[in-house]
Design a protein around this motif. Structure first.
Motif, PDB file in Angstrom:
ATOM      1  N   ILE A 225       1.618  -7.392   4.270  1.00 13.85           N
ATOM      2  CA  ILE A 225       1.361  -6.428   5.335  1.00 13.85           C
ATOM      3  C   ILE A 225       1.885  -6.959   6.661  1.00 13.85           C
ATOM      4  N   HIS A 226       2.197  -6.065   7.562  1.00 12.03           N
ATOM      5  CA  HIS A 226       2.606  -6.471   8.900  1.00 12.03           C
ATOM      6  C   HIS A 226       1.989  -5.532   9.926  1.00 12.03           C
ATOM      7  N   LEU A 227       2.021  -5.954  11.167  1.00 10.31           N
ATOM      8  CA  LEU A 227       1.417  -5.205  12.266  1.00 10.31           C
ATOM      9  C   LEU A 227       2.496  -4.465  13.021  1.00 10.31           C
ATOM     10  N   ASN A 228       2.351  -3.149  13.080  1.00  9.92           N
ATOM     11  CA  ASN A 228       3.318  -2.299  13.772  1.00  9.92           C
ATOM     12  C   ASN A 228       2.726  -1.925  15.138  1.00  9.92           C
ATOM     13  N   LEU A 229       3.256  -2.512  16.206  1.00 11.26           N
ATOM     14  CA  LEU A 229       2.727  -2.312  17.558  1.00 11.26           C
ATOM     15  C   LEU A 229       3.583  -1.324  18.334  1.00 11.26           C
ATOM     16  N   THR A 230       2.935  -0.558  19.182  1.00  7.55           N
ATOM     17  CA  THR A 230       3.625   0.376  20.069  1.00  7.55           C
ATOM     18  C   THR A 230       3.751  -0.253  21.452  1.00  7.55           C
ATOM     19  N   HIS A 279       4.513 -10.221  11.739  1.00  8.45           N
ATOM     20  CA  HIS A 279       4.096 -10.693  10.426  1.00  8.45           C
ATOM     21  C   HIS A 279       2.841 -11.554  10.568  1.00  8.45           C
ATOM     22  N   PHE A 280       1.837 -11.304   9.727  1.00 11.75           N
ATOM     23  CA  PHE A 280       0.621 -12.119   9.740  1.00 11.75           C
ATOM     24  C   PHE A 280       0.923 -13.482   9.125  1.00 11.75           C
ATOM     25  N   GLU A 281       0.537 -14.540   9.841  1.00  5.68           N
ATOM     26  CA  GLU A 281       0.794 -15.875   9.333  1.00  5.68           C
ATOM     27  C   GLU A 281      -0.079 -16.217   8.134  1.00  5.68           C
ATOM     28  N   GLN A 282      -1.244 -15.552   8.036  1.00  2.00           N
ATOM     29  CA  GLN A 282      -2.121 -15.775   6.889  1.00  2.00           C
ATOM     30  C   GLN A 282      -2.734 -14.445   6.467  1.00  2.00           C
ATOM     31  N   TYR A 283      -2.637 -14.157   5.156  1.00  2.00           N
ATOM     32  CA  TYR A 283      -3.131 -12.874   4.646  1.00  2.00           C
ATOM     33  C   TYR A 283      -4.658 -12.890   4.566  1.00  2.00           C
TER      34      TYR A 283
END
Length: 376
Positions: A225-230, A279-283
């Motif tokens: 998973i990744h974080l989609n920021l605006t 990208h999260f460094e740790q899931y």
């Protein structure tokens, strides 16, 4: 009689003189409702101090919002290419699945027909192969014509192509053609999970007929998973791939997640916004796709104007300072502020060269607003 007229004329003259001596009505002066003045004693009572903005290096923090997303390669829509009836499935949203696990069983008469066609073609191909070999032997001794040999070769090649095509169709429904050699035909076929992950959606029920375009199940692999920021257009230039971003949820703001910028969008929407992917460094299993998150991106050593915290006052959701026009006379002025550190607050509005009430600003605000209420 003459004496009477003389007295009357003197009286009229005196009356006109008196009326001309009356002062004219003063024109009302416009009052600036954002100005406030103090006496020397009032300034002393509130410990008023006046100074200019300073300059300092602060760590600017860019606050962003977004939601957790999954790359397309980690989202799978499961369907059956030839259609059919859903015979059985034990899958529910949230069920964990392993790659290669049976997730559904389908059945349809066309599966039987397809297997039958493959076996029939295989038998014909076996005969055509033997016939071709026989015709080749006869042709060596010229016991048959070249045309007969060519016909045998064509028949064999056509059957070989047909067998290969049927074999590929069987692969689409997860049937191994090699296992049909014994003549065992099945009316049902298994559907296997192509990834390790979870079931996110179940779109059909048992007994329902699905077409090749229908999605039976939707699977997701959340480990990537990744974080989609605006982000606003004006801040895009501040972002670089590899920058460290701290993220947290509204539910558990004390829990911080370390992420890294891996992609910056190269297009801006009509609303003047772009996208930044981190990208999260740790899931963490508690993080689910679609969850909203807050994020903070820090920039070090940004040189900005600073004022003491006491110099800035807030009123009706806005921030203000008092700019001195002349001694003990101030104007309430709106400003944009940045980060606060060590008792200093960053000022984003240009105030260079202006004198500011650095202490006693709150007392000035109270006097200004109370004076406005009294006038009303």
């Amino acid at each position: 009689m003459k004496k009477y007229l003389y007295i009357t004329m003197i009286s009229a003259t005196v009356a006109l003189a008196c009326s001309s001596d009356k002062p004219e009505a003063e024109t009302p002066q416009a009052v600036n409702e954002n100005e406030v003045s103090l006496t020397q004693q009032q300034a002393k009572n509130i410990n008023l101090e006046v100074g200019k903005v300073g300059f300092g290096n602060v760590n600017e923090t860019l606050k962003l919002q977004g939601k957790i997303d999954v790359p397309p390669q980690n989202l799978v829509s499961v369907s059956i290419p030839l259609g059919g009836y859903l015979k059985s499935t034990k899958m529910l949203p949230g069920t964990h699945v392993n790659k290669g696990q049976v997730i559904a069983v389908m059945e349809d008469p066309q599966y039987i027909q397809l297997q039958q066609d493959y076996l029939n073609v295989s038998n014909k191909l076996s005969y055509a192969s033997k016939e071709l070999a026989r015709q080749k032997e006869l042709n060596v001794s010229k016991a048959n014509s070249d045309k007969t040999l060519q016909q045998a070769e064509t028949e064999y090649n056509n059957l070989l192509v047909e067998q290969n095509a049927l074999s590929e169709k069987l692969k689409l429904i997860n049937i191994n053609a090699a296992q049909l050699k014994g003549g065992k035909i099945s009316k049902s076929v298994n559907v296997y999970s192509p990834i390790n992950g979870y079931v996110s959606k179940v779109n059909v029920n048992i007994g329902k007929y699905v077409t090749p375009s229908d999605v039976i199940l939707e699977l997701i692999n959340p480990t990537d998973i990744h974080l989609n920021l605006t982000i606003f257009e004006k801040d895009l230039s501040k972002i670089r791939v590899g920058q460290h971003v701290i993220a947290y949820t509204n539910v558990e703001p004390a829990k911080k997640y370390d992420t890294e910028v891996i992609l910056i969008s190269h297009n801006v929407s009509e609303g003047g916004r772009g996208e930044v992917h981190c990208h999260f460094e740790q899931y963490d299993q508690r993080l689910m796709p679609g969850m909203y998150m807050n994020a903070e991106l820090q920039f070090g050593n940004q040189k900005v104007q600073v004022l003491p915290e006491d110099a800035v006052v807030s009123f009706e959701g806005k921030d203000y300072v008092f700019v001195e026009n002349k001694p003990l006379n101030f104007t309430l002025t709106a400003v944009n502020i940045g980060e606060t550190a060590d008792g200093k607050i960053a000022i984003l509005t240009d105030l260079k060269g202006k004198k500011i009430a650095t202490k006693g600003a709150y007392s000035l605000l109270m006097k200004l607003k109370n004076a406005g209420e009294d006038e009303e």
